[in-house]
Enzyme design. Structure first.
Site, PDB file in Angstrom:
ATOM      1  N   ASN A 634      26.333  24.055  52.937  1.00  0.00           N
ATOM      2  CA  ASN A 634      26.251  24.590  54.291  1.00  0.00           C
ATOM      3  C   ASN A 634      27.019  23.659  55.218  1.00  0.00           C
ATOM      4  OD1 ASN A 634      25.609  25.858  56.633  1.00  0.00           O
ATOM      5  ND2 ASN A 634      23.432  25.381  56.581  1.00  0.00           N
ATOM      6  N   ARG A 639      35.000  26.672  56.886  1.00  0.00           N
ATOM      7  CA  ARG A 639      35.874  27.599  57.600  1.00  0.00           C
ATOM      8  C   ARG A 639      37.344  27.317  57.309  1.00  0.00           C
ATOM      9  NH1 ARG A 639      35.785  30.190  62.655  1.00  0.00           N
ATOM     10  NH2 ARG A 639      33.744  29.304  63.188  1.00  0.00           N
ATOM     11  N   ASP A 742      36.302  23.032  65.450  1.00  0.00           N
ATOM     12  CA  ASP A 742      37.435  23.598  66.165  1.00  0.00           C
ATOM     13  C   ASP A 742      38.178  22.531  66.964  1.00  0.00           C
ATOM     14  OD1 ASP A 742      35.260  23.179  67.736  1.00  0.00           O
ATOM     15  OD2 ASP A 742      35.263  25.145  68.701  1.00  0.00           O
TER      16      ASP A 742
END
Length: 828
Positions: A634, A639, A742
């Protein structure tokens, strides 16, 4: 009208009936003056008969009235039904006309595609492109001529390398590594051990030396025993990495005398016997074992100018024999440098050689006197120390940097070369460098450390890349992990249901839309049937089909553009969704992608603990592949794993709670195709200075420095850099906070390209309707992201983020057009 007449007649007959019923019957009463005389018996009977007839007629009329009313109600129903049918017919006619226009447009596009394919076929026929077959065997190199060339010092790839041992049709492995297990602590053994870990199975090293294409051998302290194990006809790269230049010089002379065709990979390369394009200049000992240790130890790149302009010059190999015969010109250069140390022009010159002292100097001079070797151990150590200290290397004279023929473009941006004769003008020449130029020099020096010189793994990867390029063969394929299916073992197929397309060309006209194709760099080359049948027994076809990992600046021949009528049809897009136990939200997001132009495939990274519900009906995307992949643990870093299922260069990273219109995605993809080296997306954020650190802010401002990857296009090359090049400490910080992946991707792209991301359209946030949980609703979210910016700035050595005030919209956005004109995009 008929119903009104019947109603009037019924009323009249009703009055007649009431008068008949009101007529007196008794004849004994006395007639009053106002009362009419009683009727006679016959008249009375006639009157009663008329009344009965009137009552019967009235009953008939009432029955007729009820029947007419029912008929009128039925006719009204029929009229309503006919009107509904007319309206439905008009709608169907409008749909048919719209479909007819769409079919006409598709037909025209198909016609254009067919014409383009015919042109490409004609061009291919004119060029006489051969069908790929197994290559013929390469003729064996004539050893006599090779020895003559080598003895003359003119050895090169054409004359001294035996390509017959490296043919594509051979089953030989490409590399064989030869080093002693007892000398595992030597520099050459460490380098070769790191190389062994980097080589894939197709380049196995556990083979006999005589069966390999190229042998990399440690010929340090035990050169005699090592060379005896290598046949004379073998292509040999002799790793001569000794801690002293004097010993390297003696061993080099004996090695070239015994094996003149051997490639000498050494830190010591004399000017008389160095063979350009053949011998390899090696770097000094790698200072760190891992990339995380290297990044943590590197100093910051700012400020651009440091307290001292110059560090004390180092003369490499000062104890060598050639140094005692230094020329008068070089002594004048040394005297001038010493004079500058005492002058007022440059009054802060350090005389220490430690890294802290070098870190306080802007430039780090390295003097290479005339007649000195082109590369020495001391010079390579000094060069590496300068880069580690963040000081710009200043080379006075002729000195070769490591891996020069491969890294020369990068070295030109990282070091300053000046002739020794300009030492008297040194202070004024160095003063002409601006702060921006100094930062770029320092940044490229840091890139050299991070990618090529800082660790044994980086040096080994650079050496293998250099050898592969000299061999003219592609390197090992950059293949990402193949994720395991997130579905249950018994749940082999997804339940798919049709969903309506959310894209309407009559509302948002896009022009010609090319079909979804694999990127050119991922397409297999043409091969004959014989090659396909024999690939199971030999590795030639696999080696030929292996493609290099594309980069954002990869060049592709114009003939590889598909379709050829579209200028930028090099790449297509892929959707990569990160899902966390929100299946209903995910189904809604996937349904929005149905009918999306350019859509190649959808890859759902399943980050939840439980697998998808087998009873969930997933939307059918019209033949577009839909993959469910379970990530390794996890982690938000899942991504950006470069999954092997990705067959395109463009990747759209999309959160499962983001609902977007298709015209927005199409516009963003078209913008990305013109800026493939940048992040192109929708929600933008910025960072601001707060005291001595940085803070993260999401308010709408006139500029931004980040584009969030919750809805953004980026190149697949950055997935490889994020997962395999960045230090593990950076990804570990993302896992620790469950945040900032990000921001880290924006830091990476800005660090590599020095370009800001591009924001598309006016979207700033994405409301998620029906989402009960989110990773970004915690109160500590903004504090964590501010911490990430400061932590990443420390690891990168500077804040790599760049501000931008540019936003990309369609050309005719907010432009008023006439009714006969059509916009490419109506709302963006």
């Amino acid at each position: 009208g008929l119903l009104a007449a019947l109603c009037a007649l019924t009323v009249w007959l009703g009055d007649c009936s009431s008068r008949c019923a009101a007529q007196p019957v008794s004849s004994s009463s006395t007639a009053s003056p106002t009362t009419p005389p009683p009727l006679s018996g016959r008249a009375l009977r006639l009157h009663r008969r008329n009344c009965a007839d009137s009552l019967a007629a009235l009953a008939d009329l009432r029955r007729v009235k009820a029947s007419v009313r029912q008929e009128l109600v039925r006719m009204e129903r029929e009229r309503t039904k006919i009107m509904q049918q007319i309206r439905a017919s008009r709608i169907e006619l409008a749909n048919l006309m719209r479909n007819q226009r769409k079919i006409s447009a598709d037909t025209e596009i198909a016609r254009s595609d067919l014409a383009a394919l015919q042109i490409r076929l004609a061009e291919a026929d004119q060029r006489n492109l051969p069908v790929l077959r197994l290559p013929l065997n390469i003729s064996t190199l004539k050893s006599a001529s090779a020895v003559d060339k080598a003895s003359e010092g003119n050895c090169g790839l054409v004359d001294c390398f035996d390509y017959a041992r490296c043919g594509l049709a051979d089953q030989r492995p490409r590399f064989a590594l030869l080093y002693s297990a007892t000398d595992s602590l030597t520099d050459a053994a460490r380098l070769l051990n790191s190389s062994r870990r980097l080589l894939p199975d197709s380049m196995s090293t556990n083979v006999a030396v005589r069966d390999s294409c190229l042998v990399l051998a440690d010929v340090g302290s035990s050169s005699k025993s090592t060379l005896s194990a290598v046949p004379a006809a073998t292509n040999l790269v002799a790793m001569l990495l000794l801690p002293a230049s004097a010993a390297s010089e003696r061993l080099r002379r004996g090695l070239i005398a015994e094996r003149p065709r051997a490639v000498v990979a050494s830190r010591y390369q004399p000017s008389g016997s160095y063979r350009p394009g053949w011998d390899i200049v090696m770097p000094a000992k790698a200072p760190f074992r891992s990339a995380s240790d290297l990044w943590a130890a590197l100093p910051p790149l700012v400020p651009a100018r440091r307290p001292r302009l110059l560090a004390a010059p180092l003369l490499p190999g000062a104890n060598s024999s050639w140094w005692r015969q230094i020329s008068d010109v070089d002594r004048l250069v040394l005297d001038e440098l010493q004079r500058l140390c005492r002058s007022d022009v440059v009054d802060n010159l350090t005389s220490k050689l430690e890294l802290p002292a070098l870190a306080g100097a802007t430039f780090c001079p390295i003097l290479a006197p005339a007649g000195a070797p082109l590369s020495t151990l001391g010079g390579q150590r000094r060069l590496l120390d300068c880069l580690l200290a963040g000081s710009v290397p200043l080379i006075l004279g002729d000195m070769l940097p490591p891996f020069g023929d491969l890294l020369e473009p990068l070295w030109r941006r990282a070091i300053v070369r000046l002739p020794r004769s300009r030492s008297s003008e040194l202070a004024w020449l160095l003063a002409t460098y601006s702060d921006a130029t100094l930062l770029e020099l320092r940044r490229h020096g840091r890139l050299l450390l991070e990618r090529h010189l800082g660790t044994w793994r980086a040096q080994a990867a650079t050496l293998l890349t250099l050898l592969n390029r000299r061999l003219g063969l592609p390197g090992p394929a950059a293949v990402g992990p193949t994720g395991s299916s997130a579905l249950l073992p018994g749940h082999s197929r997804l339940l798919m249901g049709r969903v309506p397309s959310h894209f309407d060309e009559t509302q948002d006209y896009l022009g010609a839309v090319e079909p979804p194709l694999d990127s050119v760099l991922f397409q297999p080359r043409r091969q004959s049937a014989s090659c396909r049948t024999r690939c199971s027994t030999i590795q030639a076809c696999r080696a030929i089909r292996r493609r290099r990992q594309p980069t954002p600046n990869s060049t592709v021949p114009p003939t590889a553009i598909a379709p050829s009528i579209i200028l930028w049809a090099l790449v297509d897009s892929r959707r990569l969704l990160l899902s966390y136990n929100r299946e209903s939200v995910l189904v809604g997001s996937l349904s929005k992608l149905a009918g999306l132009p350019y859509l190649h495939s959808v890859l759902v990274v399943w980050n939840g603990e439980r697998p998808p519900n087998p009873s969930t009906v997933w939307p059918d995307l019209g033949g577009v592949p839909l993959h469910f992949i379970r990530g390794p643990g996890n982690s938000l870093n899942n991504r950006f794993l470069p999954w092997s299922q990705i067959r395109t260069e463009a990747v759209l990273s999309l959160d499962d709670d983001v609902y977007m219109r298709q015209d927005e995605l199409v516009l963003a993809f078209r913008v990305w195709r013109e800026h493939r080296d940048r992040i192109v997306g929708f929600p933008a954020r910025f960072h601001a200075r707060s005291g001595s650190g940085w803070v993260y802010d999401s308010n709408q401002t006139c500029e931004y420095s980040m584009v969030l990857t919750g809805a953004a296009f980026l190149h697949v090359h950055y997935l490889h850099l994020y997962s395999y090049w960045l230090p593990a400490a950076l990804r570990a910080e993302v896992d620790r906070l469950t945040n900032c992946e990000d921001i880290l991707m924006n830091f990476l792209v800005s660090h590599v390209t020095r370009k800001a991301p591009i924001k598309v359209t006016s979207r700033w946030t994405f409301p998620c309707f029906g989402c009960s949980q989110s990773l970004y609703k915690d109160d500590s979210h903004f504090f964590e992201r501010s911490h990430c910016i400061n932590y990443f700035s420390g690891m990168f050595g500077y804040n790599t983020l760049l501000y931008s005030q540019f936003r990309a919209d369609s050309v005719l956005f907010k432009t008023r057009l006439g009714t006969d004109k059509v916009k490419c995009f109506k709302y963006v």
